[in-house]
Motif scaffolding. Structure first.
Motif, short mmCIF file in Angstrom:
data_model
loop_
_atom_site.label_atom_id
_atom_site.label_comp_id
_atom_site.label_asym_id
_atom_site.label_seq_id
_atom_site.Cartn_x
_atom_site.Cartn_y
_atom_site.Cartn_z
N LYS A 72 0.84 -1.19 0.00
CA LYS A 72 0.00 0.00 0.00
C LYS A 72 0.88 1.24 0.00
O LYS A 72 1.89 1.29 0.70
N LYS A 181 1.37 -12.88 -2.66
CA LYS A 181 0.93 -11.50 -2.43
C LYS A 181 0.20 -10.90 -3.64
O LYS A 181 -0.23 -9.73 -3.58
N PRO A 183 -2.80 -11.03 -4.79
CA PRO A 183 -4.09 -10.37 -4.52
C PRO A 183 -3.95 -8.92 -4.05
O PRO A 183 -4.87 -8.13 -4.20
N LEU A 184 -2.77 -8.57 -3.51
CA LEU A 184 -2.57 -7.22 -3.01
C LEU A 184 -2.17 -6.23 -4.10
O LEU A 184 -2.18 -5.03 -3.87
N SER A 187 -4.42 -5.21 -9.45
CA SER A 187 -4.75 -4.10 -10.34
C SER A 187 -3.52 -3.65 -11.13
O SER A 187 -3.61 -3.30 -12.32
N TYR A 216 -6.88 -18.00 -6.48
CA TYR A 216 -6.98 -17.31 -5.20
C TYR A 216 -8.46 -17.19 -4.84
O TYR A 216 -9.17 -16.29 -5.28
N LEU A 219 -10.29 -14.53 -0.82
CA LEU A 219 -10.00 -13.11 -0.84
C LEU A 219 -10.79 -12.37 0.23
O LEU A 219 -11.85 -12.81 0.65
N SER A 220 -10.26 -11.23 0.63
CA SER A 220 -11.00 -10.34 1.52
C SER A 220 -12.07 -9.61 0.71
O SER A 220 -12.05 -9.62 -0.53
N GLU A 222 -12.46 -6.43 0.33
CA GLU A 222 -11.84 -5.35 -0.44
C GLU A 222 -11.17 -5.89 -1.70
O GLU A 222 -11.21 -5.25 -2.76
N GLN A 223 -10.55 -7.08 -1.60
CA GLN A 223 -9.91 -7.67 -2.78
C GLN A 223 -10.95 -8.13 -3.80
O GLN A 223 -10.76 -7.94 -5.02
N TYR A 224 -12.06 -8.69 -3.33
CA TYR A 224 -13.15 -9.06 -4.25
C TYR A 224 -13.69 -7.81 -4.96
O TYR A 224 -13.96 -7.83 -6.17
N GLU A 226 -12.12 -5.06 -5.60
CA GLU A 226 -11.13 -4.60 -6.58
C GLU A 226 -11.23 -5.40 -7.87
O GLU A 226 -11.22 -4.82 -8.97
#
Length: 662
Positions: A72, A181, A183-184, A187, A216, A219-220, A222-224, A226
Motif C-alpha cells: 500500500k 501477495k 491479490p494485493l 490491479s 486465489y 480473498l477479503s 476489499e480484494q473481491y 477490486e
C-alpha cells in the motif's frame, strides 16, 4: 536495425535493474546522510541543503515521503528542523517498508514549489535487517518511476520515466518472488497487461482475472471489490462483475458492498419524510462505528443529506443527536451548506442558527486531528490537519458573526480564543468585531488594537480608535512613529517583499473614459507615480479592498507627484457607469473613477486592461498597477483582506520609487 533496437532495450533494462546502484548514484546532492541501502525498521538522520535547488531562499520548507509498505502507498510527514543554511531531517522507516521517495516543498507566490532532485528523485529502497529484499521492493521500484503507473504521486516526476519493459521486468519479478501477495497488487498486474498489450488487453485481462480467481479463492471483501471493479470498469465485463457482486453480498452480508447497495436504494424515496425514515433505518442497521474504512464516503454523504433534510424540516434536536457521530469533514460541510448559507441569505431565525452553530463548533474544535480530510495521496497527515484547522478558523468567522448579531458578547470573546495561533488577530474584519464586542461590554480595547496592528490587520475604524487612545495617553512620540513600531516586523517583511517584486518594463497606453464618455489619456509628468486600481461593480474583493485603497489615497492626497485612478473594467451590466457612480457615492469615497474602453469583439469594457492582462497572463481583478515615467514598476492581483496591509504595501512601493529620485 532490429539488433540495434534490441541492444538499446537490453541496455535500458540493465541500467534500471539495480535499484541499489540507482539510488546510490542519484541521491548524492542536496540530501545527505542516509546510508545506502537503507534498512527498514531503523531511523535515518539526514541533512537537506536547498542551495542550488528550486527551494533556495525559501524561509520555510517541509518534507514528505511516499512510502510503500504491505503493498500500500502512503504519503507521510518527515520531521525537518532548520539549522542556519540547511535543515536537519529525521524519519523512522517502518518495518517491512520497501520504498521511500522524499519530496521537499514550500509555497511561493505562484503556489507549491517542490524539490525532487531535478527529476532524479530522492529515492531509497530499504532492505530488511538481514540485508534481504522486503516484499514490494521490486513492485515499487518498477512502478513509481514509470509515468504510466505513478499518476497518483502529485507530479513527483515532471518528465523522467523508465521504459515499460523495465516495469514489466520488475512486476513479474515481484510475482516470481511473492506469488502469494498477488491479490494485493492485482490491479497493477492488469494495468501492465493494458500497457504492454493494448490491442489484446480486453481478452487477455479477462483471461488473467479468471485464472486469478481460480487460483486465489480466499480473498477479503476489499480484494473481491477490486477484482469486480476491474471486470466492470476496466474490462467492460458487466455480467462477470454482477456475478461477483452476488458472491460478495453472500460472503459479506453486512460489509462494504452491502452498505453501498443499501445506500443507493435511499435515492428511490421522493418525500423528505420517507428519505428521513429510510436514512434513520440505515443508520440503525449499519452503525458508523465498525471500522470499515472503505465506507467513509457513504457515511459522509448520508450524514450530509440527512442533516440537510433535518435542517429543512427544522428538526434541530435530531441534528444535535447525529453531530457527535460525524467527523470533522462532514460537520464542516454541513455547516457550510446549511448554517452559513442560511445566515447569509437570512432564511432561518438567528436564534436557531446560534443554537445549532454552538453545538457544531463545540464538536469540531475537538476533531481537527481526526484526519477526515485524508483521501488517497493528496495530503499528508500534517497537511490534512492544517486544512482542517484553516476550515475551523473560517467557520469561527461566521460563528462569531451569528453570536454578535444576537448580542451574545461574552460568547463572542470566548469564540475568539478558539482561533489558531496563525489566525489570531490576522483578519481585519474579525478584529473589528472583536473591538466592537469589547466596546459593547465596556471593556478595554487597546490590547486588541495593538495586537491587530502588530499583524497589520486594522480597519479604518480601528485605526481611528487607536489614534483616539493614543492621544488620550499623552505619548511623547508621534502617532505615526507609535504605529510604525507596533507593526514594524510585518511592515519590514512587506517592504522586502515589495522590493523583490519591482519591475521596469514598458507599460501599455493608459487610455480610458470618464463618466461622460470623453477619452482620458493618462501620460503623467516626469517622476510622477500613477497608481491604477482595476475593479468592477460585480467584483466583491475589489470593493472589499476599497477601505485600504482609501487609506493610501488619504496618505498621499497632498502629494502632487502621486495620483490614484480607479478604473472600472470587464463590466457585465449595461448600466455599469451609473452603478459604479452610485456605489462610490453611497460609500462616500473620494476616488478619481474612470472607465475602460468598450471592446466590440469581446462585448465588455476591457480594451486597455486586456493589454495589461496579456503582460500578467491573468485577467483577474482587483489588479493594482504602479507606473512611473512610462514604465510598469509594480503590480499585484487580489486582496489580502487587510486594509492597513494594502495601504502599507502601496506606501512601500511609493517610497521605494520616490527614493530613486534622490
Amino acid at each position: 536495425m532490429k539488433k540495434i533496437i534490441k541492444s538499446a532495450i537490453i541496455m535500458a533494462l540493465l541500467l534500471s535493474m539495480s535499484y541499489l546502484q540507482g539510488q546510490t548514484k542519484e541521491n548524492q546532492s542536496r540530501l545527505q546522510g542516509i546510508e545506502v541501502p537503507a534498512t527498514s525498521g531503523t531511523t535515518v538522520n539526514f541533512t537537506y541543503t536547498p542551495e542550488g535547488g528550486p527551494l533556495e531562499g525559501f524561509p520555510e520548507i517541509e518534507a514528505v515521503a511516499y512510502i510503500f509498505k504491505d503493498y500500500k502507498w502512503n504519503l507521510v510527514d518527515v520531521k525537518l528542523d532548520k539549522q542556519n543554511s540547511f535543515w536537519k531531517g529525521e524519519y523512522a522507516i517502518p518495518e517491512a517498508c520497501s520504498f521511500v521517495a522524499f519530496k521537499f516543498l514550500s509555497y511561493g507566490e505562484n503556489g507549491l514549489v517542490s524539490d525532487t532532485n531535478f527529476d532524479n528523485g530522492y529515492i531509497y529502497v530499504p532492505l530488511n535487517a538481514e540485508k534481504a529484499k522486503n516484499p514490494g521492493n521490486n513492485l515499487a521500484w518498477g512502478t513509481f518511476r514509470n509515468s504510466k503507473f505513478n499518476m497518483d504521486f502529485g507530479g513527483y516526476f515532471k518528465e523522467f520515466t523508465i521504459m515499460d519493459e523495465a516495469s514489466e521486468y520488475w512486476i513479474k519479478k515481484e510475482i516470481e518472488d511473492h506469488a502469494d501477495k498477488l491479490p494485493l497488487f492485482i490491479s497493477t498486474y492488469i494495468k501492465l497487461a493494458q500497457i504492454r498489450k493494448p490491442d489484446n488487453y480486453m481478452p487477455l485481462g479477462n483471461r488473467l482475472l479468471t485464472m486469478f480467481l481460480k487460483d486465489y479463492n480466499n480473498l477479503s471483501e476489499e480484494q473481491y471489490i477490486e477484482v469486480k471493479n476491474l471486470f466492470q470498469f476496466t474490462l467492460n465485463n458487466k455480467p462477470v462483475a454482477d456475478s461477483l457482486q452476488d458472491v460478495i453480498l453472500n460472503k459479506y452480508p453486512n460489509g462494504i458492498t452491502k452498505r453501498f447497495v443499501e445506500f443507493e436504494m435511499l435515492r428511490q424515496f421522493s418525500t423528505p419524510e420517507d428519505k428521513i425514515l429510510a436514512s434513520e433505518t440505515f443508520l440503525e442497521q449499519y452503525p458508523n462505528n465498525d471500522g470499515l474504512a472503505k465506507t467513509k464516503n457513504i457515511y459522509n454523504r448520508l450524514y450530509q443529506e440527512l442533516f440537510g433534510l433535518y435542517f429543512s424540516q427544522q428538526q434541530y434536536d435530531k441534528i444535535a443527536a447525529i453531530i457527535p457521530d460525524m467527523n470533522f469533514n462532514t460537520i464542516n460541510d454541513c455547516y457550510h451548506h446549511n448554517v452559513l448559507k442560511a445566515f447569509r441569505l437570512k432564511t432561518a431565525d438567528n436564534k436557531d442558527l446560534l443554537e445549532l452553530s454552538e453545538i457544531m463548533i463545540n464538536e469540531i474544535v475537538k476533531k481537527p486531528n481526526d484526519l477526515s480530510y485524508l483521501q488517497g495521496l493528496y495530503w499528508s497527515p500534517n497537511q490534512a490537519t492544517r486544512n482542517a484547522i484553516s476550515q475551523l478558523d473560517g467557520k469561527l468567522d461566521f460563528h462569531i458573526r451569528i453570536l454578535y448579531a444576537e448580542k451574545a458578547y461574552e460568547k463572542v470573546l470566548n469564540a475568539f480564543e478558539l482561533y489558531s495561533k496563525d489566525a489570531q488577530y490576522s483578519n481585519s474584519t474579525m478584529n473589528e468585531f472583536h473591538m466592537l464586542t469589547l466596546e459593547a461590554l465596556d471593556k478595554p480595547t487597546l490590547e486588541v488594537l495593538e495586537k491587530s496592528a502588530a499583524k497589520n490587520a486594522l480597519t479604518p475604524l480601528m485605526l481611528e480608535r487607536l489614534h483616539e487612545q493614543f492621544k488620550q495617553a499623552n505619548h511623547e512620540e508621534t502617532f505615526e512613529t507609535y504605529l510604525e513600531n507596533l507593526k514594524k516586523t510585518k511592515v519590514a517583511n512587506l517592504q522586502e517583499e515589495v522590493k523583490s517584486h519591482l519591475t521596469n518594463i514598458d507599460a501599455p497606453e493608459l487610455i480610458f473614459e470618464n463618466k461622460r464618455g470623453k477619452k482620458v489619456n493618462i501620460v503623467g509628468k516626469k517622476d510622477e507615480i500613477i497608481i491604477i486600481d482595476f475593479w468592477a461593480t460585480w467584483c466583491g474583493p475589489c470593493k472589499k479592498a476599497f477601505p485600504g485603497m482609501e487609506m493610501a489615497v488619504n496618505k498621499y492626497k497632498k502629494d502632487e507627484n502621486v495620483n490614484f485612478y480607479f478604473v472600472s473594467t470587464q463590466e457585465t451590466s449595461e448600466n455599469y457607469i451609473k452603478e459604479a457612480e452610485a456605489y462610490i457615492k453611497q460609500k462616500g469615497y473620494d476616488f478619481n473613477v474612470l472607465y475602460d474602453i468598450f471592446s466590440e469583439d469581446i462585448g465588455t469594457n476591457n480594451k486597455t486592461f486586456k493589454h495589461f492582462a496579456k503582460l500578467f497572463k491573468s485577467s483577474g481583478i482587483p489588479r493594482k498597477v504602479v507606473i512611473k515615467n512610462g514604465k510598469l514598476r509594480y503590480t499585484s492581483e487580489g486582496y489580502s483582506g487587510s486594509p492597513s496591509q494594502l495601504a502599507d504595501e502601496l506606501s512601500a512601493v511609493m517610497e521605494l520609487l520616490k527614493s530613486e529620485d534622490n
